[in-house]
Write a protein that holds these residues in place. Structure first.
Motif, PDB file in Angstrom:
ATOM      1  N   ILE A 247     -36.214 -80.752  -2.370  1.00 50.07           N
ATOM      2  CA  ILE A 247     -37.295 -81.479  -3.044  1.00 50.07           C
ATOM      3  C   ILE A 247     -38.165 -80.536  -3.880  1.00 50.07           C
ATOM      4  CG2 ILE A 247     -39.388 -82.847  -2.682  1.00 50.07           C
ATOM      5  CD1 ILE A 247     -37.979 -84.223  -0.358  1.00 50.07           C
ATOM      6  N   GLU A 251     -38.541 -81.023  -7.932  1.00 47.23           N
ATOM      7  CA  GLU A 251     -39.851 -81.352  -8.487  1.00 47.23           C
ATOM      8  C   GLU A 251     -40.403 -80.248  -9.383  1.00 47.23           C
ATOM      9  OE1 GLU A 251     -42.326 -82.687  -5.262  1.00 47.23           O
ATOM     10  OE2 GLU A 251     -41.215 -84.583  -5.097  1.00 47.23           O
ATOM     11  N   ARG A 263     -40.115 -91.906  -4.355  1.00 48.75           N
ATOM     12  CA  ARG A 263     -39.017 -91.185  -3.702  1.00 48.75           C
ATOM     13  C   ARG A 263     -38.265 -92.128  -2.777  1.00 48.75           C
ATOM     14  NH1 ARG A 263     -42.620 -87.333  -1.570  1.00 48.75           N
ATOM     15  NH2 ARG A 263     -43.138 -85.651  -3.037  1.00 48.75           N
ATOM     16  N   PHE A 286     -41.144 -90.691   1.775  1.00 46.54           N
ATOM     17  CA  PHE A 286     -40.171 -91.643   1.223  1.00 46.54           C
ATOM     18  C   PHE A 286     -40.615 -93.073   1.521  1.00 46.54           C
ATOM     19  CE2 PHE A 286     -37.915 -87.845   2.747  1.00 46.54           C
ATOM     20  CZ  PHE A 286     -37.368 -87.384   1.562  1.00 46.54           C
TER      21      PHE A 286
END
Length: 381
Positions: A247, A251, A263, A286
């Motif tokens: 991640i 990002e 996400r 998430f």
């Protein structure tokens, strides 16, 4: 008259050769018209798919004593006078099938077929068409890219990679940011699976063109980490890899939105277990979870029980944070069906909200392609 007959024969021969994909073959049963599989290498005529979904396989091995086709079921192949071994299979189910040739007991990939990483090794594959496969057909729409990104993992202390789908127009507007789906493969496969076997780019290209799905990035992750995909240590390592390495790299280097509502996390089979493990206790990261052909396995040293206890104590938070907890199976023939039903019964007891879906086809890629097709339409809306 003889001249007209001769011209007719010449025209007929020409018409049969004008389309190299449709040919006539003589097999053990009779003469049939078949179509070369789309998974064949370039102009290879075989494997050949017959109108009744049987397939004809050829391999030239004049010195071999015994040749078999392993397609889940093993078929003995027959050698002709030219040293070519042939067999016609039973009718095959729709979609993608791994297969192997066994030449004098040695398993090899078919040189006439594309190869795919599956079953923990490189294997051949055959694509059997069906009437419902249009959603991953190549169409005259704007197409995105599949990119390969290497990154250094602080968890494994090695260089690893992800495959990333970027939608059409990603490079054109440098100010636009996109939501992102992190997507995991099953056991015996790797980060290439969703791109090659899964047809991810085509599914999303078509959905986005039809305005059925939001433009998004899909990060196809290598879930092979630790000492085994289903062990607790491997699940912990995967969670760390996702949160500490993947991640942050995505990002930092791609234009993606970085809040939880943009996400999603999903996976098939082993990847579904990883989604459960890393997703349920990280709903602050998430807002969407997708579990395909999976469910907690028995005898996982209390991993499932520990998650159920967490869910019991945090059910309100989980239900609040998750916009979609989407769980899908390939029908009763799916090898994960029983485990999934046991898990869903537990979710009911814990009052965890979820959506359940079935698409017949068992534990196979046609099911998972359909799962992605449907799940993607629910995301980021």
């Amino acid at each position: 008259m003889k001249k007209l007959t001769f011209l007719f024969i010449i025209a007929l021969i020409f018409s049969l050769n004008i389309n190299s994909q449709t040919i006539i073959t003589t097999n053990n049963d009779n003469s049939s018209i078949g179509t070369s599989a789309s998974s064949n290498v370039r102009t290879s005529k075989y494997p050949l798919i017959l109108p009744d979904s049987r397939a004809v396989f050829h391999v030239k091995a004049p010195e071999a004593q015994k040749v078999q086709l392993d397609l889940g079921k093993r078929y003995d192949m027959i050698k002709n006078n030219e040293g070519i071994w042939e067999v016609t299979t039973d009718s095959l189910t729709e979609g993608f099938h791994y297969y192997t040739l066994l030449i004098d007991g040695v398993a090899i990939a078919d040189p006439a077929s594309e190869t795919f990483y599956g079953m923990s090794r490189m294997a051949s594959g055959i694509e059997v068409p069906f009437k419902g496969d249009g959603y991953y057909a190549v169409k005259n729409v704007a197409h995105g890219d599949v990119r390969m990104k290497r990154y250094y993992s602080s968890v494994t202390k090695t260089w690893r990679r992800v495959y990333i789908y970027t939608p059409a127009g990603y490079d054109a507007d440098v100010n636009q940011k996109y939501p992102v789906l992190y997507l995991m493969h099953g056991g015996g496969e790797d980060e290439r699976g969703w791109s090659t076997q899964g047809k991810t780019d085509l599914i999303l290209d078509n959905l986005i063109a039809e305005k059925k799905a939001k433009p998004m990035l899909i990060v196809m992750v290598d879930g092979n980490i630790g000492n085994g995909g289903f062990s607790e240590s491997s699940l912990k390592a995967f969670e760390s890899e996702l949160k500490e390495c993947i991640i942050p790299v995505v990002e930092k280097e791609y234009r993606v939105k970085t809040d939880s509502k943009n996400r999603a996390l999903a996976g098939l089979s082993m990847g579904g277990i990883q989604t459960l493990y890393a997703g349920v206790k990280n709903t602050q990261l998430f807002s969407y979870l997708g579990v395909f052909s999976s469910g907690w396995l028995p005898n996982l040293n209390g991993v499932a029980e520990a998650q159920y206890e967490f869910m019991k104590n945090n059910s309100d938070l989980i239900n609040k944070n998750l916009k979609q907890f989407w769980i899908a199976q390939g029908g009763k023939e799916d090898i994960a069906h029983k485990n999934c039903q046991i898990m869903l019964s537990k979710f009911n007891d814990l009052k965890i909200k979820y959506t359940y879906s079935e698409y017949p086809g068992g534990h196979t890629w046609p099911v998972w392609r359909n799962n992605l097709y449907n799940f993607a339409q629910l995301l980021f809306k």
